[in-house]
Write an enzyme that holds these catalytic residues in place. Structure first.
Site, mmCIF file in Angstrom:
data_model
loop_
_atom_site.group_PDB
_atom_site.id
_atom_site.type_symbol
_atom_site.label_atom_id
_atom_site.label_comp_id
_atom_site.label_asym_id
_atom_site.label_seq_id
_atom_site.Cartn_x
_atom_site.Cartn_y
_atom_site.Cartn_z
ATOM 1 N N HIS A 75 -2.387 8.363 18.046
ATOM 2 C CA HIS A 75 -3.750 8.740 18.441
ATOM 3 C C HIS A 75 -4.134 7.911 19.657
ATOM 4 O O HIS A 75 -4.142 6.684 19.593
ATOM 5 C CB HIS A 75 -4.744 8.458 17.295
ATOM 6 C CG HIS A 75 -4.699 9.493 16.220
ATOM 7 N ND1 HIS A 75 -5.702 9.628 15.301
ATOM 8 C CD2 HIS A 75 -3.775 10.439 15.899
ATOM 9 C CE1 HIS A 75 -5.417 10.620 14.466
ATOM 10 N NE2 HIS A 75 -4.238 11.123 14.815
ATOM 11 N N TYR A 204 -15.724 9.817 13.556
ATOM 12 C CA TYR A 204 -16.710 9.112 12.727
ATOM 13 C C TYR A 204 -18.072 9.688 13.088
ATOM 14 O O TYR A 204 -18.483 9.624 14.250
ATOM 15 C CB TYR A 204 -16.710 7.612 13.037
ATOM 16 C CG TYR A 204 -15.431 6.896 12.689
ATOM 17 C CD1 TYR A 204 -14.376 6.833 13.599
ATOM 18 C CD2 TYR A 204 -15.261 6.285 11.453
ATOM 19 C CE1 TYR A 204 -13.186 6.174 13.278
ATOM 20 C CE2 TYR A 204 -14.080 5.624 11.130
ATOM 21 C CZ TYR A 204 -13.050 5.574 12.038
ATOM 22 O OH TYR A 204 -11.871 4.938 11.724
ATOM 23 N N PRO A 296 -13.593 0.772 4.587
ATOM 24 C CA PRO A 296 -12.510 1.500 5.265
ATOM 25 C C PRO A 296 -12.919 2.090 6.616
ATOM 26 O O PRO A 296 -12.102 2.628 7.326
ATOM 27 C CB PRO A 296 -12.145 2.597 4.267
ATOM 28 C CG PRO A 296 -13.231 2.650 3.287
ATOM 29 C CD PRO A 296 -13.930 1.355 3.303
ATOM 30 N N LYS A 300 -8.982 -0.851 8.525
ATOM 31 C CA LYS A 300 -8.390 -2.190 8.632
ATOM 32 C C LYS A 300 -7.676 -2.668 7.368
ATOM 33 O O LYS A 300 -6.816 -3.532 7.441
ATOM 34 C CB LYS A 300 -9.489 -3.210 8.975
ATOM 35 C CG LYS A 300 -10.109 -2.985 10.337
ATOM 36 C CD LYS A 300 -9.099 -3.207 11.438
ATOM 37 C CE LYS A 300 -9.572 -2.654 12.762
ATOM 38 N NZ LYS A 300 -8.462 -2.151 13.568
ATOM 39 N N TYR A 387 -10.254 -1.519 17.375
ATOM 40 C CA TYR A 387 -9.723 -0.404 16.592
ATOM 41 C C TYR A 387 -8.185 -0.428 16.585
ATOM 42 O O TYR A 387 -7.568 -0.194 15.546
ATOM 43 C CB TYR A 387 -10.238 0.931 17.133
ATOM 44 C CG TYR A 387 -10.098 2.064 16.134
ATOM 45 C CD1 TYR A 387 -9.040 2.972 16.210
ATOM 46 C CD2 TYR A 387 -10.997 2.202 15.081
ATOM 47 C CE1 TYR A 387 -8.892 3.987 15.275
ATOM 48 C CE2 TYR A 387 -10.862 3.214 14.141
ATOM 49 C CZ TYR A 387 -9.808 4.103 14.244
ATOM 50 O OH TYR A 387 -9.662 5.102 13.306
HETATM 51 P P1 FAS Z 1 -2.781 -2.826 -3.462
HETATM 52 O O1 FAS Z 1 -4.002 -2.784 -4.345
HETATM 53 O O2 FAS Z 1 -2.406 -1.627 -2.681
HETATM 54 O O3 FAS Z 1 -1.493 -3.180 -4.359
HETATM 55 C C1 FAS Z 1 -1.558 -4.162 -5.376
HETATM 56 C C2 FAS Z 1 -0.465 -3.862 -6.384
HETATM 57 O O4 FAS Z 1 -0.481 -4.890 -7.379
HETATM 58 C C3 FAS Z 1 -0.692 -2.540 -7.110
HETATM 59 O O5 FAS Z 1 0.495 -1.770 -7.113
HETATM 60 C C4 FAS Z 1 -1.093 -2.956 -8.527
HETATM 61 O O6 FAS Z 1 -0.653 -2.053 -9.509
HETATM 62 C C5 FAS Z 1 -0.372 -4.291 -8.660
HETATM 63 N N1 FAS Z 1 -0.978 -5.180 -9.653
HETATM 64 C C6 FAS Z 1 -2.304 -5.342 -9.903
HETATM 65 N N2 FAS Z 1 -2.459 -6.248 -10.904
HETATM 66 C C7 FAS Z 1 -1.210 -6.672 -11.263
HETATM 67 C C8 FAS Z 1 -0.719 -7.579 -12.221
HETATM 68 N N3 FAS Z 1 -1.544 -8.247 -13.036
HETATM 69 N N4 FAS Z 1 0.617 -7.756 -12.337
HETATM 70 C C9 FAS Z 1 1.474 -7.075 -11.511
HETATM 71 N N5 FAS Z 1 1.068 -6.181 -10.578
HETATM 72 C C10 FAS Z 1 -0.259 -5.998 -10.471
HETATM 73 N N6 FAS Z 1 -7.579 0.954 3.731
HETATM 74 C C11 FAS Z 1 -7.621 1.531 4.945
HETATM 75 O O7 FAS Z 1 -7.220 0.898 5.924
HETATM 76 N N7 FAS Z 1 -8.107 2.799 5.098
HETATM 77 C C12 FAS Z 1 -8.535 3.547 4.023
HETATM 78 O O8 FAS Z 1 -8.964 4.682 4.163
HETATM 79 C C13 FAS Z 1 -8.477 2.997 2.731
HETATM 80 N N8 FAS Z 1 -8.865 3.731 1.633
HETATM 81 C C14 FAS Z 1 -8.821 3.149 0.393
HETATM 82 C C15 FAS Z 1 -9.215 3.870 -0.757
HETATM 83 C C16 FAS Z 1 -9.189 3.268 -2.025
HETATM 84 C C17 FAS Z 1 -9.614 4.064 -3.253
HETATM 85 C C18 FAS Z 1 -8.761 1.923 -2.159
HETATM 86 C C19 FAS Z 1 -8.759 1.234 -3.523
HETATM 87 C C20 FAS Z 1 -8.363 1.199 -1.032
HETATM 88 C C21 FAS Z 1 -8.374 1.813 0.247
HETATM 89 N N9 FAS Z 1 -7.960 1.122 1.404
HETATM 90 C C22 FAS Z 1 -8.002 1.672 2.641
HETATM 91 C C23 FAS Z 1 -7.488 -0.218 1.312
HETATM 92 C C24 FAS Z 1 -6.048 -0.176 0.860
HETATM 93 O O9 FAS Z 1 -5.316 0.644 1.683
HETATM 94 C C25 FAS Z 1 -5.574 -1.600 0.775
HETATM 95 O O10 FAS Z 1 -5.948 -2.340 1.920
HETATM 96 C C26 FAS Z 1 -4.074 -1.733 0.571
HETATM 97 O O11 FAS Z 1 -3.711 -0.958 -0.547
HETATM 98 C C27 FAS Z 1 -3.777 -3.219 0.371
HETATM 99 O O12 FAS Z 1 -2.506 -3.333 -0.116
HETATM 100 P P2 FAS Z 1 -2.140 -4.468 -1.191
HETATM 101 O O13 FAS Z 1 -2.712 -5.760 -0.742
HETATM 102 O O14 FAS Z 1 -0.686 -4.338 -1.417
HETATM 103 O O15 FAS Z 1 -2.965 -4.082 -2.509
HETATM 104 C C1 PHB Z 2 -7.748 7.890 6.627
HETATM 105 O O1 PHB Z 2 -7.013 8.612 7.331
HETATM 106 O O2 PHB Z 2 -7.673 7.860 5.362
HETATM 107 C C2 PHB Z 2 -8.746 6.989 7.304
HETATM 108 C C3 PHB Z 2 -8.828 6.977 8.682
HETATM 109 C C4 PHB Z 2 -9.744 6.132 9.292
HETATM 110 C C5 PHB Z 2 -10.552 5.314 8.509
HETATM 111 C C6 PHB Z 2 -10.455 5.335 7.113
HETATM 112 C C7 PHB Z 2 -9.554 6.179 6.506
HETATM 113 O O3 PHB Z 2 -11.434 4.479 9.091
#
Ligand code: FAS
Ligand code: PHB
Length: 392
Positions: A75, A204, A296, A300, A387
């Site tokens: 992008h 956005y 989100p 980031k 960004y």
């Molecule tokens: P994660 O939460 O991805 O992974 C942690 C892992 O640890 C999981 O697999 C979990 O099962 C495991 N775990 C937890 N407790 C444990 C235990 N006691 N023992 C062993 N394992 C355990 N970020 C963006 O940049 N853009 C977005 O649009 C966006 N949308 C999101 C939507 C949702 C619903 C959520 C919850 C997050 C979103 N995020 C977004 C943020 C997301 O992408 C996180 O930044 C990313 O998953 C971070 O990765 P980890 O630090 O690996 O954590």
């Molecule tokens: C997405 O593609 O899920 C997305 C993109 C930009 C954002 C958040 C989520 O700021």
């Protein structure tokens, strides 16, 4: 009780844990990953979709970017929509050529799982009751249970990569934690659908009905979000209601062109800013969502997980090569500097694009800011620079 020894126990097999495992394998540092869910559960998560250049470079460094290079969509700009108009902010032109890449977190996690399996070092899935012990000494260990058998792993470092609700941060005495938190009075209702994206760049939108975001996973799969109340529920949102509301929140040109279809995923995420300082407690190092959550809006969250792992792997290499304990403290300082910059930008872009105040002054200030950005190279450079991601 079985007993094992390794150098680093990684808790969590999300992007942070898997990326750390891959980097440690390249550094020749022995590691074991414990994950409480099944592999299928982890791979079914639909989350982020935009990768910063630094994340793409890190994935290349750990040999996990082949499919990303094939399928990722660069992008070159990002769009702000308000007052029924679109404003493009060029990324490359404002950052000396940097871009972001649209490539779903689900795909990143799949690629990281694949290289983990190719390395011959597996992930221990369905690890129950993972517990951290003696991480305030130089002989920490981790216990867990699988299929009714108890296990103990002696190590030198524990990497808490287990997300916001994980056990790692929860194992730190509350008095040792400095928590910074802001909860926003809204959530994001997200929909994934196999329809062509309405825009080739992320949009956005700040509209009188609330925020909307248009993104993609490929040229045939779209990801959309709309601001909703924090206590809203997906049962209140039929596909038709979602598409109708989204169309009302987009400039006419986009609303008229938008293709709709059945949702293949629909979920509501709370929106919060959260940072837990420091990110090191003795031999326990926190990374990714275990240490911080960003709204989100700035795309980031996932990218910060990678910068944490970049700094963490540098620190543990210095620790194992030179017994440099100070390097572990420097990890927390270096990682937090970049985390706070991303937190600021995510807070800024969330405030600029969402409506959640009844004070007309606030909306007028946002409109003035958007108008300033439209006419200011410096304003667009600030957004573009943040960004695409600040350098590691
Ligand atoms: P994660 O939460 O991805 O992974 C942690 C892992 O640890 C999981 O697999 C979990 O099962 C495991 N775990 C937890 N407790 C444990 C235990 N006691 N023992 C062993 N394992 C355990 N970020 C963006 O940049 N853009 C977005 O649009 C966006 N949308 C999101 C939507 C949702 C619903 C959520 C919850 C997050 C979103 N995020 C977004 C943020 C997301 O992408 C996180 O930044 C990313 O998953 C971070 O990765 P980890 O630090 O690996 O954590
Ligand atoms: C997405 O593609 O899920 C997305 C993109 C930009 C954002 C958040 C989520 O700021």
């Amino acid at each position: 009780m079985t007993q094992q020894t390794t150098q680093i126990v990684i808790i969590g097999a999300g992007p942070s844990g898997l990326a750390l495992g891959a980097k440690l394998n390249k550094l020749g540092i022995d590691n074991i990953i414990l994950e409480k869910q099944t592999k299928e559960y982890v791979l079914a998560r639909i989350r982020a979709g935009i990768l910063e250049q630094t994340t793409v470079d890190f994935l290349s460094d750990i040999d996990a970017s082949d499919r990303l290079k094939e399928e990722g969509i660069p992008h070159h700009g990002v769009q702000l929509a308000y007052d029924n108009q679109l404003m493009q902010i060029g990324l490359g032109e404002n950052t000396g050529g940097k871009v972001v890449t649209a490539y779903g977190q689900t795909e990143v996690t799949k690629d990281l799982c694949d290289i983990r399996e190719k390395s011959g070092r597996s992930v221990i899935y369905q690890a129950e009751d993972v517990s951290l012990h003696d991480f305030d000494t130089d002989a920490p260990y981790v216990t867990y249970r699988t299929d009714g058998t108890n296990h103990q792993i002696y190590c030198q470092i524990i990497a808490g990569c287990d997300g916001f609700h994980g056990v790692s941060r929860a194992s730190v005495p509350k008095a040792a934690l400095n928590i910074f938190e802001k909860t926003y009075p809204f959530g994001w209702l997200g929909v994934l659908s196999d329809v062509p994206p309405v825009s080739a760049e992320v949009v956005y939108a700040n509209t009188p009905r609330g925020f909307a975001l248009c993104s993609m996973r490929s040229w045939s799969r779209s990801r959309y979000y709309i601001q909703c109340t924090p206590d809203d529920h997906i049962d209140n949102w039929s596909d038709d209601r979602f598409w109708d509301e989204l169309r009302r929140r987009l400039p006419d040109a986009l609303g008229e062109a938008m293709e709709t279809g059945p949702s293949i995923e629909k979920s509501i995420a709370p929106i919060r800013s959260f940072i837990s300082e420091p990110m090191r407690f003795g031999r326990l190092l926190l990374a990714g969502d275990a240490a911080h959550i960003v709204p989100p809006t700035g795309a980031k969250g996932l990218n910060l997980a990678f910068s944490d792992i970049f700094y963490l792997s540098e620190a543990v290499k210095a620790f194992f090569d030179k017994k440099d304990e100070a390097a572990l403290d420097q990890y927390s300082q270096k990682a937090l500097k970049r985390v706070w910059k991303a937190q600021r930008f995510s807070w800024y872009l969330t405030n600029l694009t969402h409506r959640f105040s009844d004070d007309p002054f606030d909306q007028r200030v946002k409109e003035a800011e958007l108008d300033y950005i439209r006419h200011s190279v410096a304003g667009r450079q600030m957004i573009a620079e943040n960004y695409v991601g600040m350098p590691f």
